[in-house]
Scaffold this motif. Structure first.
Motif, PDB file in Angstrom:
ATOM      1  N   ALA A  29       0.830  -1.209   0.000  1.00  0.00           N
ATOM      2  CA  ALA A  29       0.000   0.000   0.000  1.00  0.00           C
ATOM      3  C   ALA A  29       0.865   1.260   0.000  1.00  0.00           C
ATOM      4  O   ALA A  29       1.918   1.313   0.646  1.00  0.00           O
ATOM      5  CB  ALA A  29      -0.920   0.003   1.218  1.00  0.00           C
ATOM      6  N   LYS A  30       0.430   2.271  -0.736  1.00  0.00           N
ATOM      7  CA  LYS A  30       1.089   3.566  -0.773  1.00  0.00           C
ATOM      8  C   LYS A  30       0.158   4.596  -0.128  1.00  0.00           C
ATOM      9  O   LYS A  30      -0.936   4.842  -0.624  1.00  0.00           O
ATOM     10  CB  LYS A  30       1.399   3.977  -2.213  1.00  0.00           C
ATOM     11  CG  LYS A  30       2.299   3.007  -2.957  1.00  0.00           C
ATOM     12  CD  LYS A  30       3.699   2.980  -2.365  1.00  0.00           C
ATOM     13  CE  LYS A  30       4.620   2.057  -3.146  1.00  0.00           C
ATOM     14  NZ  LYS A  30       5.983   2.005  -2.545  1.00  0.00           N
ATOM     15  N   ILE A  31       0.582   5.161   0.984  1.00  0.00           N
ATOM     16  CA  ILE A  31      -0.262   6.131   1.679  1.00  0.00           C
ATOM     17  C   ILE A  31       0.552   7.386   1.967  1.00  0.00           C
ATOM     18  O   ILE A  31       1.786   7.361   2.007  1.00  0.00           O
ATOM     19  CB  ILE A  31      -0.833   5.560   2.995  1.00  0.00           C
ATOM     20  CG1 ILE A  31       0.291   5.162   3.950  1.00  0.00           C
ATOM     21  CG2 ILE A  31      -1.726   4.363   2.703  1.00  0.00           C
ATOM     22  CD1 ILE A  31      -0.206   4.694   5.303  1.00  0.00           C
ATOM     23  N   ALA A  32      -0.141   8.481   2.170  1.00  0.00           N
ATOM     24  CA  ALA A  32       0.523   9.752   2.453  1.00  0.00           C
ATOM     25  C   ALA A  32      -0.357  10.592   3.365  1.00  0.00           C
ATOM     26  O   ALA A  32      -1.558  10.344   3.492  1.00  0.00           O
ATOM     27  CB  ALA A  32       0.810  10.500   1.152  1.00  0.00           C
ATOM     28  N   GLY A  33       0.253  11.586   4.005  1.00  0.00           N
ATOM     29  CA  GLY A  33      -0.504  12.490   4.855  1.00  0.00           C
ATOM     30  C   GLY A  33      -0.175  12.309   6.325  1.00  0.00           C
ATOM     31  O   GLY A  33       0.748  11.579   6.701  1.00  0.00           O
TER      32      GLY A  33
END
Length: 337
Positions: free
Chosen positions: A167-171
């Motif tokens: 998974a690629k997540i940001a923030g």
């Protein structure tokens, strides 16, 4: 393993029929159907002719194809998801199929037997509280009146989470953050739940670490194994209800923590998630205590002392008028995970 075989292939134990329930055999007899009965036309979707295979995996694919045709004919985008779970105050509500055509959002429910029908009748009472309020049924049996609904909402458990290694997540993610409805940490419901959770962790953290790693499929062990927390912080990205990603952080100093995406998570979602995790952890520890299982050796640092100190400091600051924006915040860049 394919998407549908993975998500639709799980079978649950057949329920025991109570004497109060009217058996389906007593219902009016009808000719054998080749097509599903459906209320799709009530939502302006036309007369959907969907054949019955008897397998939700197959029928779900065929339903997606029909809805995709409708979306394309209208020049609208189409999206779908399977086994979509919404966190409600009562627990977790899972709908087999959800989809959207443009801005319209639909829940699709397949009915093959009386058990499905009884749960459908309860789903009618709750679906408006989800992000997919338009409820469409595809039924191989008549939608009889007079049946008592069977609860469709189940307790939210750690087993409802899945690790997503790619998974690629940001923030920004955090344990807690200030909102208009939840402005101070020391008197928040989140603080109360976390305090209870860290109290449960004390003496049983190796068991609960092994438990959460197994439940989220990070480890494959069938039996519960004790796992020591790492000295340095280790994080995992978990697929959580309502299509969210939650970070699970493990460390000897801070214990087992769950961090939520600040911008897209309500305080109600966070509280319901943590409440479910708390109950699950509690249910794991109770039999350990009953069987006098050996407790963990004391460590320094340890998560109980860390949280007690953190809570005390924050309470002093908030009571003195200082505003705390968030706790346990983590800033993520998708290029780095």
């Amino acid at each position: 393993m394919g998407l549908f075989s993975k998500l639709f292939g799980k079978k649950k134990n057949e329920p025991i029929r109570t004497k109060a329930q009217k058996p389906l055999a007593e219902a009016p007899k009808t000719k054998k159907q080749n097509l599903f009965l459906t209320n799709a036309s009530e939502f302006g979707l036309g007369d959907i002719q969907l054949g019955i295979s008897g397998k939700m995996r197959v029928d779900g694919i065929l339903a997606f194809a029909e809805f995709d045709k409708i979306a394309k004919a209208r020049g609208l985008p189409f999206e779908f998801n399977v086994m979509y779970t919404t966190l409600l105050e009562e627990g977790a509500l899972t709908i087999p199929v959800v989809c959207s055509i443009g801005d319209e959002k639909y829940s699709l429910y397949f009915i093959y037997q009386e058990e499905d029908l009884l749960k459908y009748k309860d789903l009618v009472n709750h679906v408006h509280r989800t992000a997919y309020p338009n409820l469409i049924y595809f039924s191989s049996i008549p939608i009889y009146d007079g049946y008592k609904p069977k609860p469709i909402i189940e307790p939210f458990q750690l087993a409802d989470l899945r690790v997503e290694n790619d998974a690629k997540i940001a923030g920004e993610y955090a344990m807690w953050w200030k909102t208009e409805d939840d402005p101070v940490f020391h008197s928040s419901k989140t603080q109360t739940i976390l305090s209870q959770m860290y109290d449960i962790f004390k003496g049983y953290e190796t068991y609960l670490t092994g438990y959460v790693l197994r439940q989220t499929r990070i480890k494959k062990e069938v039996q519960l194994e004790r796992v020591k927390l790492p000295n340095d912080n280790v994080t995992y990205i978990l697929a959580a209800p309502e299509g969210k990603h939650v970070i699970m952080s493990l460390s000897l100093e801070k214990g087992i923590r769950f961090l939520f995406p600040i911008q897209t998570t309500s305080h109600l979602y966070r509280e319901r998630f943590l409440k479910g995790a708390l109950v699950d952890f509690m249910a794991t520890v109770i039999p350990l205590k009953q069987h006098n299982a050996p407790t963990d050796e004391p460590t320094d640092p340890n998560s109980y002392d860390w949280f007690e100190f953190l809570s005390s400091v924050i309470k002093q600051k908030e009571e003195a008028g200082e505003s705390i924006d968030h706790i346990g915040v983590m800033q993520l860049n998708s290029d780095l995970n």
